[in-house]
Design a protein around this motif. Structure first.
Motif, PDB file in Angstrom:
ATOM      1  N   ALA A 237     107.204  38.787 -52.985  1.00  0.00           N
ATOM      2  CA  ALA A 237     106.871  40.193 -52.805  1.00  0.00           C
ATOM      3  C   ALA A 237     105.418  40.366 -52.374  1.00  0.00           C
ATOM      4  CB  ALA A 237     107.143  40.957 -54.103  1.00  0.00           C
ATOM      5  N   PHE A 238     104.521  39.574 -52.940  1.00  0.00           N
ATOM      6  CA  PHE A 238     103.109  39.659 -52.571  1.00  0.00           C
ATOM      7  C   PHE A 238     102.902  39.312 -51.104  1.00  0.00           C
ATOM      8  CE2 PHE A 238      99.140  37.344 -51.890  1.00  0.00           C
ATOM      9  CZ  PHE A 238      98.197  38.289 -52.266  1.00  0.00           C
ATOM     10  N   LEU A 239     103.474  38.204 -50.650  1.00  0.00           N
ATOM     11  CA  LEU A 239     103.279  37.783 -49.263  1.00  0.00           C
ATOM     12  C   LEU A 239     103.930  38.761 -48.293  1.00  0.00           C
ATOM     13  CD1 LEU A 239     103.810  33.921 -49.558  1.00  0.00           C
ATOM     14  CD2 LEU A 239     101.659  35.169 -49.365  1.00  0.00           C
ATOM     15  N   ALA A 240     105.075  39.327 -48.681  1.00  0.00           N
ATOM     16  CA  ALA A 240     105.733  40.297 -47.807  1.00  0.00           C
ATOM     17  C   ALA A 240     104.874  41.546 -47.635  1.00  0.00           C
ATOM     18  CB  ALA A 240     107.106  40.661 -48.370  1.00  0.00           C
ATOM     19  N   ALA A 241     104.114  41.909 -48.656  1.00  0.00           N
ATOM     20  CA  ALA A 241     103.320  43.130 -48.596  1.00  0.00           C
ATOM     21  C   ALA A 241     101.927  42.905 -48.028  1.00  0.00           C
ATOM     22  CB  ALA A 241     103.208  43.750 -49.993  1.00  0.00           C
ATOM     23  N   ARG A 242     101.342  41.738 -48.249  1.00  0.00           N
ATOM     24  CA  ARG A 242      99.931  41.551 -47.921  1.00  0.00           C
ATOM     25  C   ARG A 242      99.688  40.628 -46.734  1.00  0.00           C
ATOM     26  NH1 ARG A 242      97.108  43.777 -51.993  1.00  0.00           N
ATOM     27  NH2 ARG A 242      95.677  44.176 -50.279  1.00  0.00           N
ATOM     28  N   ARG A 243     100.645  39.813 -46.368  1.00  0.00           N
ATOM     29  CA  ARG A 243     100.456  38.922 -45.237  1.00  0.00           C
ATOM     30  C   ARG A 243     100.771  39.657 -43.944  1.00  0.00           C
ATOM     31  NH1 ARG A 243     104.738  34.864 -42.783  1.00  0.00           N
ATOM     32  NH2 ARG A 243     103.484  34.164 -41.000  1.00  0.00           N
ATOM     33  N   THR A 244     100.009  39.333 -42.889  1.00  0.00           N
ATOM     34  CA  THR A 244     100.281  39.877 -41.556  1.00  0.00           C
ATOM     35  C   THR A 244     101.202  38.912 -40.820  1.00  0.00           C
ATOM     36  OG1 THR A 244      98.110  40.925 -41.511  1.00  0.00           O
ATOM     37  CG2 THR A 244      99.259  40.677 -39.405  1.00  0.00           C
ATOM     38  N   PRO A 245     102.447  39.293 -40.520  1.00  0.00           N
ATOM     39  CA  PRO A 245     103.408  38.337 -39.943  1.00  0.00           C
ATOM     40  C   PRO A 245     102.972  37.760 -38.607  1.00  0.00           C
ATOM     41  CG  PRO A 245     104.528  40.306 -40.758  1.00  0.00           C
ATOM     42  CD  PRO A 245     103.070  40.602 -40.797  1.00  0.00           C
ATOM     43  N   SER A 246     102.127  38.462 -37.862  1.00  0.00           N
ATOM     44  CA  SER A 246     101.715  37.951 -36.554  1.00  0.00           C
ATOM     45  C   SER A 246     100.723  36.800 -36.661  1.00  0.00           C
ATOM     46  CB  SER A 246     101.096  39.080 -35.726  1.00  0.00           C
ATOM     47  OG  SER A 246      99.925  39.584 -36.352  1.00  0.00           O
ATOM     48  N   ARG A 247     100.165  36.567 -37.840  1.00  0.00           N
ATOM     49  CA  ARG A 247      99.185  35.508 -38.018  1.00  0.00           C
ATOM     50  C   ARG A 247      99.851  34.243 -38.543  1.00  0.00           C
ATOM     51  NH1 ARG A 247      95.191  39.294 -41.546  1.00  0.00           N
ATOM     52  NH2 ARG A 247      94.329  40.586 -39.856  1.00  0.00           N
ATOM     53  N   PRO A 248      99.356  33.088 -38.130  1.00  0.00           N
ATOM     54  CA  PRO A 248      99.818  31.860 -38.781  1.00  0.00           C
ATOM     55  C   PRO A 248      99.322  31.813 -40.216  1.00  0.00           C
ATOM     56  CG  PRO A 248      98.009  31.389 -37.285  1.00  0.00           C
ATOM     57  CD  PRO A 248      98.367  32.835 -37.066  1.00  0.00           C
ATOM     58  N   MET A 249     100.090  31.166 -41.082  1.00  0.00           N
ATOM     59  CA  MET A 249      99.740  31.150 -42.502  1.00  0.00           C
ATOM     60  C   MET A 249      99.865  29.737 -43.052  1.00  0.00           C
ATOM     61  SD  MET A 249     101.502  32.927 -45.826  1.00  0.00           S
ATOM     62  CE  MET A 249     102.735  31.626 -45.824  1.00  0.00           C
ATOM     63  N   ILE A 250      98.977  29.406 -43.976  1.00  0.00           N
ATOM     64  CA  ILE A 250      99.029  28.172 -44.747  1.00  0.00           C
ATOM     65  C   ILE A 250      99.082  28.555 -46.221  1.00  0.00           C
ATOM     66  CG2 ILE A 250      97.834  26.037 -45.350  1.00  0.00           C
ATOM     67  CD1 ILE A 250      96.490  26.150 -42.590  1.00  0.00           C
ATOM     68  N   LEU A 251     100.073  28.042 -46.926  1.00  0.00           N
ATOM     69  CA  LEU A 251     100.243  28.301 -48.358  1.00  0.00           C
ATOM     70  C   LEU A 251     100.128  26.973 -49.093  1.00  0.00           C
ATOM     71  CD1 LEU A 251     101.077  29.962 -50.876  1.00  0.00           C
ATOM     72  CD2 LEU A 251     103.464  29.595 -50.204  1.00  0.00           C
ATOM     73  N   GLY A 252      99.116  26.852 -49.944  1.00  0.00           N
ATOM     74  CA  GLY A 252      98.907  25.620 -50.688  1.00  0.00           C
ATOM     75  C   GLY A 252      98.611  25.896 -52.146  1.00  0.00           C
ATOM     76  N   GLY A 253      98.591  24.831 -52.922  1.00  0.00           N
ATOM     77  CA  GLY A 253      98.262  24.976 -54.334  1.00  0.00           C
ATOM     78  C   GLY A 253      99.018  23.992 -55.205  1.00  0.00           C
ATOM     79  N   ASP A 254      99.003  24.275 -56.498  1.00  0.00           N
ATOM     80  CA  ASP A 254      99.711  23.489 -57.501  1.00  0.00           C
ATOM     81  C   ASP A 254     100.983  24.249 -57.858  1.00  0.00           C
ATOM     82  OD1 ASP A 254     100.647  22.103 -59.667  1.00  0.00           O
ATOM     83  OD2 ASP A 254      98.748  22.032 -60.746  1.00  0.00           O
ATOM     84  N   PHE A 255     102.125  23.786 -57.323  1.00  0.00           N
ATOM     85  CA  PHE A 255     103.390  24.525 -57.476  1.00  0.00           C
ATOM     86  C   PHE A 255     104.185  24.064 -58.683  1.00  0.00           C
ATOM     87  CE2 PHE A 255     102.168  24.994 -53.088  1.00  0.00           C
ATOM     88  CZ  PHE A 255     102.507  26.298 -52.783  1.00  0.00           C
ATOM     89  N   ASN A 256     103.785  22.976 -59.337  1.00  0.00           N
ATOM     90  CA  ASN A 256     104.471  22.485 -60.530  1.00  0.00           C
ATOM     91  C   ASN A 256     105.982  22.342 -60.307  1.00  0.00           C
ATOM     92  OD1 ASN A 256     102.646  21.916 -62.794  1.00  0.00           O
ATOM     93  ND2 ASN A 256     102.009  24.056 -62.568  1.00  0.00           N
ATOM     94  N   MET A 257     106.348  21.687 -59.206  1.00  0.00           N
ATOM     95  CA  MET A 257     107.754  21.441 -58.908  1.00  0.00           C
ATOM     96  C   MET A 257     108.063  19.943 -58.860  1.00  0.00           C
ATOM     97  SD  MET A 257     108.681  24.439 -56.134  1.00  0.00           S
ATOM     98  CE  MET A 257     107.568  23.874 -54.839  1.00  0.00           C
TER      99      MET A 257
END
Length: 535
Positions: A237-257
């Motif tokens: 929900a956060f990315l759908a509301a705050r990310r601009t779809p026309s821009r490339p995106m990198i999502l990183g972090g500690d996902f604990n999976m």
């Protein structure tokens, strides 16, 4: 004897009180790049077809910046992390962007700031509330002994460091119901920063997150798995509301999976982005300098990076390697290895430059901007109001703390009322017949302090002998000098009225004012058209 849970709570509170605030926001001027220490603008390659491209290096690194009692003796390694990255920046070989997790302690904050990156954007603070809560209830009951206090003792621990200018920041913590076990002590969430890379016709969205742990949460698998699932949906929900779809995106972090196919499958269902491990395993053009075992190496690590394409700028990983893994020149300074990915950004030469490049001020920590907008500074109030007084600076934060954390306020009331039960009245000196006796002050009068032989401890003092013929003090009971100190708040008060007063204070703390929403008056103007007229 004081229960172990109370001792655990006191230890956690005292230890975690040493956690530092996240670094303040800072950025380069718009379009600027860190060129003062061996760096410079990224090189733009032009192909014969007219396609232009450049590369950026992104490191995700959990620095294990926990505070006592969770960790101890981490100051030296955290300082070394800052020195290593600062030296790499001086040599021009440092990552362009670093995604830090677990920046909790003061030593961790100092280590991040010591890297010298000119642009820093931090994640949610300790007191920030979630805007994209899914209001999911976890199975089982919340357990105070497992850290599920309803109060956050630490911030999100997230920081994005960049040598490029930051033109926008959005952040949100995971909700109170989307956490399980000791993870609830920190305000884990996500931070999204838009970077202006010189020469690239569109901004780059970089997101950093830290999700709920498994075994380290110390709760049942069903509960921590449900918390991770709820965080997955809130992140969506956060990315759908705050990310601009026309821009490339990198999502990183500690996902604990790690070693959890169920968590990974649920995450990919809601986030169908490209996975660096998966992409580079299937393509020889991506240079891999890691030891990957098995068919699913992404399940052997907690630290991952995902990527999504933009409409103008295409992004693909071209190299992957580890940092801070114990190799020569890359000391192991945390319980995590750093994951460094080199991305290739490409676009056509005639693509128009997109995105505004206005430098932003420090993002605010209160309120929720509209979807699609970056957090901006709160406007300064105008009028004749004078500057905040010392009273305002000290009392207002306390009021805000009690208002935002009603559970903490209730705990303070309970602890204050329990002091008379948990803490003895103290000790007091009593002089009788020239002898100084150290006796226990029980609250209403002195009582002898018995030793192992059930005898009172005496200490003779010269010159303190009373005249035995003077008996005017005989028969008078020595008052306890300290007994009134612990009962001042309850003296001369009817028990019923006292209970009502305490209940009123608690109700005031828990009361949340309902905002009055202004509605437009109906039929302010006549309708534009009347009803049809039958001829």
């Amino acid at each position: 004897m004081i229960p172990g849970r109370i001792l655990l709570g006191v230890a956690l509170t005292l230890g975690l009180a040493g956690c530092g605030s996240l670094p303040r926001f800072r950025t380069l001027p718009c379009g600027g790049v860190d060129a003062g220490e061996g760096g410079g603008p990224p090189a733009i390659q032009i192909a014969a077809s007219g396609e232009r491209s450049t590369t950026i290096d992104v490191l995700t690194y959990n620095i294990e910046g926990l505070q006592w009692p969770a960790r101890s003796g981490r100051g030296r390694d955290l300082a070394a992390i800052g020195r290593v990255l600062r030296d790499l920046r001086a040599a021009g070989t440092a990552p362009d962007v670093v995604l830090f997790q677990e920046v909790f302690s003061r030593a961790a904050v100092r280590g991040v700031v010591a890297t010298g990156y000119p642009s820093l954007a931090s994640g949610p603070s300790r007191t920030r509330r979630s805007v994209y809560s899914q209001d999911d209830r976890l199975p089982g009951r919340a357990r105070l002994a497992k850290g599920e206090l309803g109060v956050r003792l630490m911030s999100s621990g997230l920081v994005i460091a960049s040598r490029f200018a930051i033109t926008g920041v959005a952040r949100d913590p995971y909700s109170r119901r989307a956490c399980a076990g000791f993870d609830c002590l920190s305000n884990k969430g996500v931070v999204l920063a838009t970077l202006a890379v010189p020469g690239v016709p569109e901004g780059i969205d970089i997101a950093n997150t830290h999700m709920n742990a498994r075994k380290a949460s110390k709760v049942a698998p069903a509960r921590h798995r449900a918390a991770h699932r709820a965080q997955t949906r809130e992140l969506e929900a956060f990315l759908a509301a705050r990310r601009t779809p026309s821009r490339p995106m990198i999502l990183g972090g500690d996902f604990n999976m790690r070693r959890s196919p169920a968590r990974f499958d649920d995450f990919r269902l809601h986030h169908p982005f490209g996975l660096v491990h998966e992409y580079c395993q299937a393509r020889a053009a991506c240079a891999v300098s890691l030891s990957w075992d098995g068919d699913a190496p992404w399940l052997d690590t907690q630290d991952l990076q995902f990527f999504a394409q933009g409409t103008r700028v295409r992004i693909v990983p071209v190299a992957v390697r580890a940092m801070f893994d114990g190799a020569p020149g890359s000391p192991k300074l945390s319980d995590h290895d750093g994951l460094l990915v080199r991305y290739r950004l490409s676009w056509t030469g005639d693509a128009p430059r997109g995105g505004d490049c206005a430098r932003i001020a420090e993002p605010r920590e209160a309120g929720s901007p509209a979807a699609g907008q970056a957090d901006g500074p709160t406007a300064a109030p105008t009028g004749d109001r004078s500057a905040p007084t010392r009273y305002d600076r000290r009392v207002t934060p306390l009021r805000r703390l009690l208002r935002d954390h009603p559970a903490l306020a209730a705990w303070l009331v309970v602890v204050a009322l329990a002091m008379k039960i948990l803490v003895p009245g103290g000790f007091m000196p009593v002089v009788a017949n020239g002898v100084l006796t150290i006796q226990l002050c029980a609250g209403a009068g002195p009582s002898p302090l018995a030793t192992a032989t059930s005898q009172t401890t005496h200490a003779a003092m010269p010159g303190m002998t009373h005249d035995p013929e003077k008996t005017q003090h005989a028969g008078r009971e020595m008052p306890c000098a300290f007994s009134g100190l612990t009962t001042a708040g309850l003296a001369a008060a009817d028990p019923v009225l006292l209970a009502l007063a305490i209940a009123f204070v608690i109700a005031t703390v828990f009361r949340v004012a309902t905002p009055v929403v202004a509605r437009a008056p109906e039929f302010l103007r006549p309708p534009l058209r009347g009803p049809p007229v039958r001829g």
